[in-house]
Design a protein around this motif. Sequence first.
Motif, PDB file in Angstrom:
ATOM      1  N   THR A   1      -4.794  -8.916   4.315  1.00 48.49           N
ATOM      2  CA  THR A   1      -4.673  -8.630   2.887  1.00 48.49           C
ATOM      3  C   THR A   1      -5.838  -7.804   2.378  1.00 48.49           C
ATOM      4  N   ARG A   2      -7.028  -8.035   2.943  1.00 49.04           N
ATOM      5  CA  ARG A   2      -8.189  -7.265   2.463  1.00 49.04           C
ATOM      6  C   ARG A   2      -8.014  -5.789   2.796  1.00 49.04           C
ATOM      7  N   ARG A   3      -7.464  -5.477   3.932  1.00 51.37           N
ATOM      8  CA  ARG A   3      -7.220  -4.078   4.261  1.00 51.37           C
ATOM      9  C   ARG A   3      -6.208  -3.465   3.295  1.00 51.37           C
ATOM     10  N   THR A   4      -5.140  -4.205   2.985  1.00 49.15           N
ATOM     11  CA  THR A   4      -4.144  -3.701   2.039  1.00 49.15           C
ATOM     12  C   THR A   4      -4.759  -3.487   0.666  1.00 49.15           C
ATOM     13  N   ALA A   5      -5.622  -4.414   0.249  1.00 49.95           N
ATOM     14  CA  ALA A   5      -6.288  -4.267  -1.047  1.00 49.95           C
ATOM     15  C   ALA A   5      -7.132  -3.006  -1.089  1.00 49.95           C
ATOM     16  N   ALA A   6      -7.834  -2.710  -0.005  1.00 48.99           N
ATOM     17  CA  ALA A   6      -8.650  -1.495   0.055  1.00 48.99           C
ATOM     18  C   ALA A   6      -7.777  -0.249  -0.049  1.00 48.99           C
ATOM     19  N   GLN A   7      -6.619  -0.276   0.603  1.00 45.78           N
ATOM     20  CA  GLN A   7      -5.699   0.855   0.525  1.00 45.78           C
ATOM     21  C   GLN A   7      -5.151   1.020  -0.893  1.00 45.78           C
ATOM     22  N   MET A   8      -4.819  -0.094  -1.539  1.00 42.93           N
ATOM     23  CA  MET A   8      -4.305  -0.031  -2.910  1.00 42.93           C
ATOM     24  C   MET A   8      -5.377   0.454  -3.882  1.00 42.93           C
ATOM     25  N   MET A   9      -6.623   0.033  -3.646  1.00 46.98           N
ATOM     26  CA  MET A   9      -7.722   0.486  -4.492  1.00 46.98           C
ATOM     27  C   MET A   9      -7.951   1.987  -4.318  1.00 46.98           C
ATOM     28  N   LEU A  10      -7.853   2.460  -3.098  1.00 52.68           N
ATOM     29  CA  LEU A  10      -8.014   3.892  -2.843  1.00 52.68           C
ATOM     30  C   LEU A  10      -6.948   4.694  -3.586  1.00 52.68           C
ATOM     31  N   SER A  11      -5.720   4.190  -3.584  1.00 50.71           N
ATOM     32  CA  SER A  11      -4.644   4.854  -4.298  1.00 50.71           C
ATOM     33  C   SER A  11      -4.899   4.874  -5.801  1.00 50.71           C
ATOM     34  N   MET A  12      -5.367   3.759  -6.353  1.00 54.47           N
ATOM     35  CA  MET A  12      -5.659   3.715  -7.783  1.00 54.47           C
ATOM     36  C   MET A  12      -6.803   4.652  -8.144  1.00 54.47           C
ATOM     37  N   ASP A  13      -7.819   4.702  -7.308  1.00 57.40           N
ATOM     38  CA  ASP A  13      -8.930   5.622  -7.543  1.00 57.40           C
ATOM     39  C   ASP A  13      -8.442   7.061  -7.528  1.00 57.40           C
ATOM     40  N   ARG A  14      -7.567   7.379  -6.589  1.00 56.71           N
ATOM     41  CA  ARG A  14      -7.005   8.730  -6.508  1.00 56.71           C
ATOM     42  C   ARG A  14      -6.216   9.057  -7.778  1.00 56.71           C
ATOM     43  N   ALA A  15      -5.478   8.067  -8.300  1.00 55.06           N
ATOM     44  CA  ALA A  15      -4.720   8.272  -9.532  1.00 55.06           C
ATOM     45  C   ALA A  15      -5.655   8.526 -10.716  1.00 55.06           C
TER      46      ALA A  15
ATOM     47  N   ALA B   1       0.826  -1.205   0.000  1.00 51.44           N
ATOM     48  CA  ALA B   1       0.000   0.000   0.000  1.00 51.44           C
ATOM     49  C   ALA B   1       0.858   1.251   0.000  1.00 51.44           C
ATOM     50  N   ASP B   2       0.277   2.329  -0.458  1.00 47.23           N
ATOM     51  CA  ASP B   2       0.914   3.643  -0.397  1.00 47.23           C
ATOM     52  C   ASP B   2       0.998   4.058   1.075  1.00 47.23           C
ATOM     53  N   PRO B   3       2.176   4.455   1.553  1.00 43.17           N
ATOM     54  CA  PRO B   3       2.310   4.839   2.972  1.00 43.17           C
ATOM     55  C   PRO B   3       1.333   5.920   3.415  1.00 43.17           C
ATOM     56  N   GLN B   4       0.906   6.790   2.490  1.00 43.90           N
ATOM     57  CA  GLN B   4      -0.011   7.848   2.896  1.00 43.90           C
ATOM     58  C   GLN B   4      -1.387   7.311   3.292  1.00 43.90           C
ATOM     59  N   ASP B   5      -1.659   6.051   2.953  1.00 42.41           N
ATOM     60  CA  ASP B   5      -2.953   5.447   3.280  1.00 42.41           C
ATOM     61  C   ASP B   5      -2.869   4.472   4.455  1.00 42.41           C
ATOM     62  N   LYS B   6      -1.780   4.534   5.221  1.00 40.43           N
ATOM     63  CA  LYS B   6      -1.559   3.567   6.295  1.00 40.43           C
ATOM     64  C   LYS B   6      -2.604   3.654   7.406  1.00 40.43           C
ATOM     65  N   ASP B   7      -3.283   4.776   7.528  1.00 44.44           N
ATOM     66  CA  ASP B   7      -4.281   4.923   8.592  1.00 44.44           C
ATOM     67  C   ASP B   7      -5.710   4.704   8.098  1.00 44.44           C
ATOM     68  N   GLN B   8      -5.855   4.170   6.892  1.00 41.31           N
ATOM     69  CA  GLN B   8      -7.177   3.937   6.313  1.00 41.31           C
ATOM     70  C   GLN B   8      -7.635   2.495   6.549  1.00 41.31           C
ATOM     71  N   PHE B   9      -8.940   2.318   6.666  1.00 42.97           N
ATOM     72  CA  PHE B   9      -9.597   1.009   6.664  1.00 42.97           C
ATOM     73  C   PHE B   9      -9.229   0.143   7.874  1.00 42.97           C
ATOM     74  N   PHE B  10      -9.270   0.731   9.050  1.00 40.37           N
ATOM     75  CA  PHE B  10      -8.994  -0.053  10.255  1.00 40.37           C
ATOM     76  C   PHE B  10     -10.061  -1.117  10.511  1.00 40.37           C
ATOM     77  N   GLU B  11     -11.225  -0.970   9.886  1.00 43.69           N
ATOM     78  CA  GLU B  11     -12.279  -1.968  10.092  1.00 43.69           C
ATOM     79  C   GLU B  11     -11.988  -3.272   9.346  1.00 43.69           C
ATOM     80  N   LEU B  12     -11.010  -3.238   8.433  1.00 37.79           N
ATOM     81  CA  LEU B  12     -10.618  -4.432   7.692  1.00 37.79           C
ATOM     82  C   LEU B  12      -9.297  -4.972   8.233  1.00 37.79           C
TER      83      LEU B  12
END
Length: 469
Positions: free
Chosen positions: A246-260, A232-243
């Motif tokens: 690997t699923r939490r990491t996937a959510a962080q990676m998806m957020l980064s791709m959406d931002r891109a 995951a992008d380090p800037q998203d390390k505090d996102q998705f604590f409810e997950l």
Amino acid sequence: MNRFVLSMMLVAFASQSEAAEVSDAKQPNIVLLFADDAGYGDFGFHGSHHFKTPHLDQLAKRGVRLSNFYVSGATCGPSRAGMLTGQYQQRFGYEEINVPGIMSESSKLLGDEMGLPTDLKTMGDHLQAHGYHTGIFGKWHMGVADRYHPLKRGFDEFYGFRGGARSFFAYANPKSTARENLIERNFGNYQEHDGYLTQVLADETCDFIERNQKKPFFAYVSFSAVHAPMEADPQDKDQFFELEGTRRTAAQMMLSMDRACGQIIEKLKDLGLEQDTIVVFTNDNGGPMDRNGSSNYPFSGVKGTQLEGGIRVPGIVAWPGKLPTGTVYERPLTTLDLLPTFVKAGGGDPTLIERLDGVDMMPFLQGKNKERPHQTLHWKMETRAAIRDGDWKLLRFPDRPAQLYNLAEDPAEQNNLAGKHPEKVKTLFQKQFDWELELARPLFMLRRQEEGWSARRTDEFRAPPAADY
């Protein structure tokens, strides 16, 4: 001057005026945003409760969402080969494996021989022929040998890597890293990037758009997210604590791709190009679930299977002023349709391209054509196959009886109707067999053992995963 001659002159003048009007029409820019291994259920516009995709949700609101959008293959390489050529990849033998990166000792003998056949024209080739400046950013995965390089396959610019997956961060020792995994600018210029790869690809795409804003351009943004490795992008390390995991990491990676994606779309707006640009978002195959924590809800199946979860993918097409906004197109379309759609929009005639299996989507999305774009769609990998004819879908296996589903009533493929409709099974078997008679023999017969999809029973993926949806 007699009346007949005068009328002929007027007709000729009108034809010339019409031709001039067509030639003077502005060619739209084209941006293809392409995700990797994303789960169908992991998007806000598909109802995800946990994953966040605000920019893609907004794109769906200002365009047409494709609810029955398919890829031609259930794994990365074959899927891309079909999309880039506009024809079923099995027609030219590209069905068995992902290339490169075959891990067994025996398959190393093939080495650089594996790739998209060089006698085929790609989406980039066709758009170059119509005056487009073309660029690809990210994952290529169509062969690592120089003859398969994007700059020799219809693209003017390349920033990315030739292989199928790599770290999202720079390699500390590039000299000890396989060439196909290194970041390459254009041809042979290898230099690792600074920062998180998904963000870097967005920056490079925006730079390409700004440099080419005065002429028609095609940007193929081939993200490697959310394919493994799960980083995951380090800037998203505090996102998705409810997950968790690997699923939490996937959510962080998806957020980064959406931002891109949002950054690229915003660049189009800032330059006043939004009205003149077709933007498409889609994905190469279903999520692998156990590898990257993805969810293909509400469908059964995963990457590598021909259940809906392996081959039905998200699809959005936006073209302001030319397509309706906030609508859903429900009839089956496929990534094979992207090439003829782009060629037609760019001023070409896709009917002149030999052996195309795709169709121009625009008349269907605009409501001008009320027919089905495709009555029948096919999938094949090794001895496994699937066919969708209307709303009926048949799955063929080498080791057990075929399965039959009515997707209009049972999109999750839970109720096998093969026993109730033996004549339908027979008809679809024959249709699939007739299609297979048109195909070339597979070019690459060796499979990656670590994937193991062909050995796993479809029953393992029968129930739609609802957890964390």
